[in-house]
Scaffold this active site. Sequence first.
Site, PDB file in Angstrom:
ATOM      1  N   GLY A 167       3.914 -10.336 -15.138  1.00 30.65           N
ATOM      2  CA  GLY A 167       2.659  -9.592 -15.056  1.00 30.65           C
ATOM      3  C   GLY A 167       1.810  -9.586 -16.312  1.00 30.65           C
ATOM      4  N   ASP A 227       3.567   2.362 -13.507  1.00 23.34           N
ATOM      5  CA  ASP A 227       3.489   3.080 -12.244  1.00 23.34           C
ATOM      6  C   ASP A 227       4.448   4.285 -12.352  1.00 23.34           C
ATOM      7  OD1 ASP A 227       2.477   2.825  -9.422  1.00 23.34           O
ATOM      8  OD2 ASP A 227       4.581   2.602  -8.958  1.00 23.34           O
ATOM      9  N   THR A 256      10.391   1.015 -15.088  1.00 25.27           N
ATOM     10  CA  THR A 256      10.582  -0.305 -15.710  1.00 25.27           C
ATOM     11  C   THR A 256      10.473  -0.165 -17.229  1.00 25.27           C
ATOM     12  OG1 THR A 256       9.551  -1.330 -13.778  1.00 25.27           O
ATOM     13  CG2 THR A 256       9.766  -2.693 -15.759  1.00 25.27           C
ATOM     14  N   LEU A 257       9.391   0.449 -17.662  1.00 25.64           N
ATOM     15  CA  LEU A 257       9.158   0.592 -19.096  1.00 25.64           C
ATOM     16  C   LEU A 257      10.252   1.429 -19.760  1.00 25.64           C
ATOM     17  CD1 LEU A 257       7.358   0.005 -21.510  1.00 25.64           C
ATOM     18  CD2 LEU A 257       6.051   2.062 -20.931  1.00 25.64           C
ATOM     19  N   LYS A 288      -1.193   4.075 -14.001  1.00 22.23           N
ATOM     20  CA  LYS A 288      -1.408   4.960 -12.847  1.00 22.23           C
ATOM     21  C   LYS A 288      -0.709   6.276 -13.149  1.00 22.23           C
ATOM     22  CE  LYS A 288      -1.048   1.422  -9.240  1.00 22.23           C
ATOM     23  NZ  LYS A 288      -0.209   1.037  -8.097  1.00 22.23           N
ATOM     24  N   ASP A 305       0.440  -9.017  -9.465  1.00 20.34           N
ATOM     25  CA  ASP A 305       0.629  -9.734  -8.204  1.00 20.34           C
ATOM     26  C   ASP A 305       0.792  -8.826  -6.997  1.00 20.34           C
ATOM     27  OD1 ASP A 305       3.300  -8.852  -9.180  1.00 20.34           O
ATOM     28  OD2 ASP A 305       3.996  -9.847  -7.356  1.00 20.34           O
TER      29      ASP A 305
HETATM   30  P1  IMP Z   1       7.197   1.095 -12.517  1.00 23.48           P
HETATM   31  O1  IMP Z   1       8.587   0.742 -12.919  1.00 23.48           O
HETATM   32  O2  IMP Z   1       7.180   1.920 -11.265  1.00 23.48           O
HETATM   33  O3  IMP Z   1       6.385   1.736 -13.615  1.00 23.48           O
HETATM   34  O4  IMP Z   1       6.498  -0.228 -12.064  1.00 23.48           O
HETATM   35  C1  IMP Z   1       5.961  -1.110 -12.966  1.00 23.48           C
HETATM   36  C2  IMP Z   1       5.830  -2.460 -12.306  1.00 23.48           C
HETATM   37  O5  IMP Z   1       5.507  -2.302 -10.914  1.00 23.48           O
HETATM   38  C3  IMP Z   1       4.693  -3.262 -12.896  1.00 23.48           C
HETATM   39  O6  IMP Z   1       5.106  -4.037 -14.005  1.00 23.48           O
HETATM   40  C4  IMP Z   1       4.269  -4.107 -11.711  1.00 23.48           C
HETATM   41  O7  IMP Z   1       5.031  -5.297 -11.662  1.00 23.48           O
HETATM   42  C5  IMP Z   1       4.584  -3.260 -10.507  1.00 23.48           C
HETATM   43  N1  IMP Z   1       3.395  -2.560  -9.988  1.00 23.48           N
HETATM   44  C6  IMP Z   1       3.092  -1.251 -10.096  1.00 23.48           C
HETATM   45  N2  IMP Z   1       1.910  -0.964  -9.518  1.00 23.48           N
HETATM   46  C7  IMP Z   1       1.444  -2.141  -9.045  1.00 23.48           C
HETATM   47  C8  IMP Z   1       0.230  -2.511  -8.351  1.00 23.48           C
HETATM   48  O8  IMP Z   1      -0.681  -1.715  -8.073  1.00 23.48           O
HETATM   49  N3  IMP Z   1       0.119  -3.833  -8.045  1.00 23.48           N
HETATM   50  C9  IMP Z   1       1.076  -4.763  -8.341  1.00 23.48           C
HETATM   51  N4  IMP Z   1       2.201  -4.466  -9.002  1.00 23.48           N
HETATM   52  C10 IMP Z   1       2.388  -3.169  -9.347  1.00 23.48           C
HETATM   53 MG    MG Z   2       5.179  -7.129 -10.151  1.00 26.79          MG
END
Ligand code: IMP
Ligand code: MG
Length: 182
Positions: free
Chosen positions: A48, A108, A112-113, A136, A164
């Site tokens: 990403g 999101d 992940t972070l 977000k 993506d």
């Molecule tokens: P988290 O672990 O929920 O914070 O998700 C982070 C990862 O989710 C990002 O690096 C993206 O790969 C994916 N992601 C979160 N929101 C979106 C979106 O709106 N479109 C596409 N990928 C997303």
């Molecule tokens: Mg992704």
Amino acid sequence: MPPPYEEILDYTLIDADRLQARIAELGREITADYKSDQEVVLIGILKGSLLFMADLMRHIDVPNIVDFMDVTSYGAGVRESTGTVRILRDITVSIERRHVLIAEDIIDSGRTLEQVLRLLRARQPASLRVCTLLDKPSRREVQVPVDWIGFAIPDEFVVGCGIDYAQKYRNLPFIGKVVPQE
Ligand code: IMP
Ligand code: MG
């Protein structure tokens, strides 16, 4: 939305000009915050952050090296983070006692972070900071420290500038909102 995207995208959330202007501004802010003689290890989270990193590093004016880490946070679904991060490709440089800046595409839930930070912190960098193109905030499930945010966006599923949907649309030079799928 003009063809060929009218069936997948609702509208443009951030156009290419706004995106590039903000990324340039982020580069200047980052440059100002690091001392000019501090070497920074820029770590992009694949896939990403590919476009964001390429655009951002053009505007970072402190000595730096670049590396990438590929992690996966998704299980069966393409829209939900599972909260379990697996390293598919690790960075190849040592970050011990070095200044590290992570470049992320979008935060999101924060899961992940959170895990990437935990993995990298254990390697004892001198500092560990985070820059994300999109955030977000309303979706956050775990609190993670973010030093630079390009744009805070509402709870919409977006693509473009490296981001993506089922591995596609990363190449779009703008951020578009995906049509809701049932
Ligand atoms: P988290 O672990 O929920 O914070 O998700 C982070 C990862 O989710 C990002 O690096 C993206 O790969 C994916 N992601 C979160 N929101 C979106 C979106 O709106 N479109 C596409 N990928 C997303
Ligand atoms: Mg992704």
